[in-house]
Design a protein around this motif. Structure first.
Motif, PDB file in Angstrom:
ATOM      1  N   THR A   1     -34.420 -17.327  32.157  1.00  0.00           N
ATOM      2  CA  THR A   1     -34.890 -18.091  33.601  1.00  0.00           C
ATOM      3  C   THR A   1     -34.136 -18.602  33.970  1.00  0.00           C
ATOM      4  OG1 THR A   1     -36.664 -19.495  34.616  1.00  0.00           O
ATOM      5  CG2 THR A   1     -35.709 -20.055  32.578  1.00  0.00           C
ATOM      6  N   GLU A   2     -34.117 -18.305  35.422  1.00  0.00           N
ATOM      7  CA  GLU A   2     -33.432 -18.904  36.552  1.00  0.00           C
ATOM      8  C   GLU A   2     -33.107 -20.420  36.664  1.00  0.00           C
ATOM      9  OE1 GLU A   2     -30.920 -17.502  38.193  1.00  0.00           O
ATOM     10  OE2 GLU A   2     -31.056 -15.695  36.092  1.00  0.00           O
ATOM     11  N   THR A   3     -35.350 -20.897  36.707  1.00  0.00           N
ATOM     12  CA  THR A   3     -35.064 -22.492  36.405  1.00  0.00           C
ATOM     13  C   THR A   3     -36.158 -23.119  35.459  1.00  0.00           C
ATOM     14  OG1 THR A   3     -34.359 -22.225  39.169  1.00  0.00           O
ATOM     15  CG2 THR A   3     -35.021 -24.158  38.029  1.00  0.00           C
ATOM     16  N   TYR A   4     -36.179 -24.007  35.404  1.00  0.00           N
ATOM     17  CA  TYR A   4     -36.945 -24.177  34.336  1.00  0.00           C
ATOM     18  C   TYR A   4     -37.339 -25.525  34.424  1.00  0.00           C
ATOM     19  CZ  TYR A   4     -39.865 -26.453  30.395  1.00  0.00           C
ATOM     20  OH  TYR A   4     -40.957 -26.820  29.873  1.00  0.00           O
TER      21      TYR A   4
ATOM     22  N   ARG B   1     -30.411 -21.005  33.584  1.00  0.00           N
ATOM     23  CA  ARG B   1     -29.622 -21.055  34.283  1.00  0.00           C
ATOM     24  C   ARG B   1     -29.695 -23.046  35.252  1.00  0.00           C
ATOM     25  NH1 ARG B   1     -28.358 -18.424  31.801  1.00  0.00           N
ATOM     26  NH2 ARG B   1     -27.960 -15.977  31.825  1.00  0.00           N
ATOM     27  N   LYS B   2     -30.869 -23.578  35.183  1.00  0.00           N
ATOM     28  CA  LYS B   2     -30.676 -24.514  36.170  1.00  0.00           C
ATOM     29  C   LYS B   2     -32.135 -25.365  35.583  1.00  0.00           C
ATOM     30  CE  LYS B   2     -32.315 -26.234  40.880  1.00  0.00           C
ATOM     31  NZ  LYS B   2     -32.249 -25.392  42.513  1.00  0.00           N
ATOM     32  N   ILE B   3     -32.070 -26.606  34.866  1.00  0.00           N
ATOM     33  CA  ILE B   3     -33.094 -27.088  34.069  1.00  0.00           C
ATOM     34  C   ILE B   3     -33.063 -28.492  35.468  1.00  0.00           C
ATOM     35  CG2 ILE B   3     -34.311 -28.944  32.297  1.00  0.00           C
ATOM     36  CD1 ILE B   3     -32.094 -27.074  30.606  1.00  0.00           C
ATOM     37  N   ILE B   4     -34.906 -28.384  35.982  1.00  0.00           N
ATOM     38  CA  ILE B   4     -35.222 -29.929  36.796  1.00  0.00           C
ATOM     39  C   ILE B   4     -35.664 -30.934  35.650  1.00  0.00           C
ATOM     40  CG2 ILE B   4     -36.787 -30.381  38.435  1.00  0.00           C
ATOM     41  CD1 ILE B   4     -35.917 -27.717  39.506  1.00  0.00           C
TER      42      ILE B   4
ATOM     43  N   GLU C   1     -26.412 -25.513  36.673  1.00  0.00           N
ATOM     44  CA  GLU C   1     -27.084 -27.001  37.709  1.00  0.00           C
ATOM     45  C   GLU C   1     -28.312 -27.686  36.961  1.00  0.00           C
ATOM     46  OE1 GLU C   1     -28.646 -27.690  42.388  1.00  0.00           O
ATOM     47  OE2 GLU C   1     -27.891 -25.785  40.624  1.00  0.00           O
ATOM     48  N   VAL C   2     -28.287 -29.364  37.347  1.00  0.00           N
ATOM     49  CA  VAL C   2     -29.231 -29.819  36.561  1.00  0.00           C
ATOM     50  C   VAL C   2     -29.690 -31.131  38.040  1.00  0.00           C
ATOM     51  CG1 VAL C   2     -29.800 -32.289  35.124  1.00  0.00           C
ATOM     52  CG2 VAL C   2     -28.506 -29.946  34.462  1.00  0.00           C
TER      53      VAL C   2
END
Length: 331
Positions: A209-212, A232-235, A255-256
């Motif tokens: 997944t690109e973003t989780y 790729r990106k975690i929020i 990225e975070v």
């Protein structure tokens, strides 16, 4: 007649000697001290624990790369939790019915009462678990080739220090939980505590997944939760205030995004060098202008990570004062 008798006797004696030689060769396949099996180093695909063994020691089968099946004999009373480490092609741990301490089902090792799942063999790609399971040992699933794990209604997981029962499960795509389990729940294959306050495990091989985005309300990320995760990106949510050791080690995120709200408990969140072992990380974005980074924050991420925040924010000032790469957050 006497010659025939002598010849026959010689054949019998040679047979006995040959049999003794073979038995000795088999004994050299393992090291037994007292009643403890210390090490098996044979090349067989199936191995039966000798009848004089009462205990199987730590990493006893670490060299058994060809072994596919182990038969636990009648007198074995204790098995070290890490006894099968390294036996990566093992698919079947069988137990004789007369053993009073252990039993097996679907190739996995259980306590005799079938309430404790002790170990699923490392080589297993799928396994049917008993509904009677009340406890899964900390090594129960470690280093297996399972793609999916289904936790039952009564199941409790044993976590030890910075380890989880799923460490090394490089093929794991999802962890599912029975809806009536009072301790855990699964959200899109990710394991949480029942109250959704702890994120316990993000599967290694979960569909890329690109973003989780970690759900709002999660307060803690458990140790090793995102190890080697393909994201790729975690929020991170505002509710988050604590992370376990090595929570993101090896994670592929670049990225975070930190939504903020860490000020009152910052030391808890950053104390384990949270992003230090994330080789792909390039940017950390701060949405909260008031976040104040502690003095040891230079240790929490790889060098040359870009800090992204708004002009005039505390993180902007911190980046300038410490000669860090900074970019402006405009939205």
């Amino acid at each position: 007649m006497r010659k025939v008798f002598v010849s026959l006797l010689m054949v019998i004696l040679l047979g006995i000697m040959s049999g003794s030689s073979n038995a000795y060769a088999k004994k050299t396949d393992c090291i037994i001290k007292g009643t403890t099996l210390v090490k098996y180093s044979g090349n067989a695909k199936t191995y039966t624990i000798p009848k004089n063994v009462k205990k199987i020691g730590i990493e006893a089968f670490s060299s058994a790369k060809r072994l596919k099946k182990i038969v636990v004999s009648k007198n074995v009373k204790k098995i070290n939790s890490e006894a099968f480490n390294g036996a990566d092609n093992l698919v079947n741990i069988s137990v004789v019915k007369s053993n009073k301490k252990f039993c097996s089902f679907s190739g996995a090792l259980y306590s005799k009462d079938k309430k404790i799942l002790i170990k699923v063999p490392n080589g297993k790609k799928q396994v049917k678990l008993l509904k009677t399971i009340e406890l899964c040992n900390s090594e129960a699933f470690q280093n297996t080739k399972l793609a999916s794990i289904n936790l039952g209604e009564k199941c409790v997981l044993k976590f030890v220090s910075d380890e989880t029962p799923f460490d090394g499960c490089s093929n794991l795509k999802e962890i599912n939980v029975h809806e009536n389990n009072p301790y855990y729940l699964s959200a899109d294959g990710v394991l949480f505590s029942k109250d959704m306050m702890q994120l316990l495990k993000y599967p290694y091989a979960k569909d890329s997944t690109e973003t989780y985005e970690i759900p709002a309300g999660v307060k803690e990320i458990y140790a090793s939760a995102f190890v080697y995760a393909d994201i790729r990106k975690i929020i991170l949510p505002e509710s988050l205030y604590k992370n376990g050791e090595n929570a993101f080690t090896g994670c592929k995120m670049s990225e975070v995004v930190i939504k903020g709200g860490f000020n009152s408990y910052f030391s808890d969140f950053w104390s384990f060098n949270i992003f230090r072992n994330c080789p792909y990380l390039k940017m950390i974005t701060f949405n909260n202008d008031a976040i104040e980074l502690p003095w040891f924050s230079s240790q929490w991420a790889p060098e040359f990570v870009t800090i992204c925040s708004r002009v005039g924010s505390t993180t902007h000032k911190y980046a300038v004062d410490n000669n860090l790469v900074w970019c402006e957050l405009t939205n």
